[in-house]
Design a protein around this motif. Sequence first.
Motif, PDB file in Angstrom:
ATOM      1  N   GLU A 156      32.776  34.970  54.844  1.00 32.91           N
ATOM      2  CA  GLU A 156      32.054  33.766  55.244  1.00 32.91           C
ATOM      3  C   GLU A 156      31.948  33.673  56.762  1.00 32.91           C
ATOM      4  N   THR A 193      33.823  33.335  62.592  1.00 27.98           N
ATOM      5  CA  THR A 193      34.340  33.955  61.381  1.00 27.98           C
ATOM      6  C   THR A 193      35.740  33.437  61.117  1.00 27.98           C
ATOM      7  N   PRO A 232      41.188  36.322  59.034  1.00 30.76           N
ATOM      8  CA  PRO A 232      41.355  37.179  57.850  1.00 30.76           C
ATOM      9  C   PRO A 232      42.594  36.780  57.055  1.00 30.76           C
ATOM     10  N   ALA A 289      37.346  38.015  56.324  1.00 31.30           N
ATOM     11  CA  ALA A 289      36.589  36.970  55.639  1.00 31.30           C
ATOM     12  C   ALA A 289      35.102  37.311  55.638  1.00 31.30           C
TER      13      ALA A 289
END
Length: 534
Positions: A443, A185, A188, A441
Amino acid sequence: MQDKNKPFLVETREGFSVQYCNKFLYSKYAPKKSILQIVQNLNILSDTLFLCISPLLCYGVKELISKLEPNCLLLGIEIDENLKSITLKEYEKFTDQEKKFFQIPQYQELIQLPQNITNYGFFKRVITIDFSAGSQFNQDFYQELFVKTRDAVSQWWKNRITLVKFGRKYSTNLFKNLYKLTTITPLPLISKPILICGAGESALPVLNQIKKIEIEKRPCIICVDAELHQLLALNIKADFVVCEESQSIISRAFTGTKNNFDFLLCSVTSTPTVSRIKPENTYFYTSLYSDTTFLSNLLHNEILPQPIAPLGSVGLVAMELALRMRETESVPIYICGLDFSFSKGNTHGIETLHDKIRRSKNTKLTSFSSFESCFNNDSIAFVNQNNQTKFTTPTLRSYAELFIYLFSKKNNVFSVTEQGYNLNLKINTVPNYYAGDIKAADEQSFNKSKIIKWLNQEKQALSELRDIFTNKISLSESNRKEKISNLLFKREYLFLHFPDGYNPNLSQGFLNRVRIEIDYFLNLIQDSLEKISL
């Protein structure tokens, strides 16, 4: 009529001198004498890089080449194009063998010399020699080049010492952490002000101010691992904790703190015990602990998360991550506790990991204060911006200088205190209200199959290499060497931690040590495959 702005040869009784800009760049009487005497008096050691400043007519170069010890190299340094044209004409007279020991880099190559120093060889020292008075025309450039090249060589060997000591641990942890990277991931994004907390003494006064602010109005707090216990003692919850340490001792910094932070920022080479604390809230990043083929392949195949250059200090890593996570440059970053220095008797802030360890060792025979840290041979005293006497070390000072080089000119980066090493940052007080949030995030990349494929490829390659070493696979001598080279030199984790691991070879002694490592890493690979399949 000679153009005074162009160099021209002047014949003397003992050869040619050069006149340029109304200056003789060699003696008018004996142009070779001075440099030949310098070369004759040189005590040359192996593994030396010579920066030959303004070699011009190359007097003394061949004599110096004849004295060179193994692994020495001469670099002809000249940035004045008029003078360089003379040098290049002389250079053409050198034999191919002599040109192996005497090279003349282009200007762009000189600019990048400190960064690419190992492209020329593995040197232990750098010596600069003025071969003519042409060195006086660009003294600042030549001096800066020498200092940066010397420092680059020094830093390279410091990194080598670190790899010898911890390289095997880094690679081990990477293999052990691989099975946790099936889902990557991105970091952020943070739109609220960020406060980075190091473990230095200057953090406590700042955190005492933060404690008075309502929880929802506090900044986004990113702290280094060793600082976490101080926040716990002040009942302040961190948003992010950065862990770079490869040794399991850092686990003590997390004892009893699981509920005192939200997210972990872990290097893939950090000790696996830390990332087990909050596996669902751990973000990984890749520490490029060495420039190796196998790491490059892992990154190219998108198996490892985003890379960070080796910075040495977890405080610098925290700063780099904060810059990557802030949503825009308008988001301010404040730092405290990144002191890169300490006061008499104290090396870290109260209640930090190191402070607790020191307290635990306090006995009637052992002083609670740590005065040996400020009075040993390596300690360096200085006066900080508050006119207080502080102490640092060459290592801490190098981290501070690296911080200045990388971060001091970034927009909206402030220091909250003046207690530590001067980092060339604007001083700003802590505001009492922080708007914004932390956006995770959406994605994600799923690379379980990639990891399994890579691990199986490594398992097959190591098994084949082992079978060649044990003669289960019979090859001719030339084919054997070629096969070993193809398999071994792309897998630096097998030998990176050897004292001579920077220069791998096919000598029997080197291969014997590699043979021992093969079984160790095969076991790691098998363990990772079993865990990733669960």
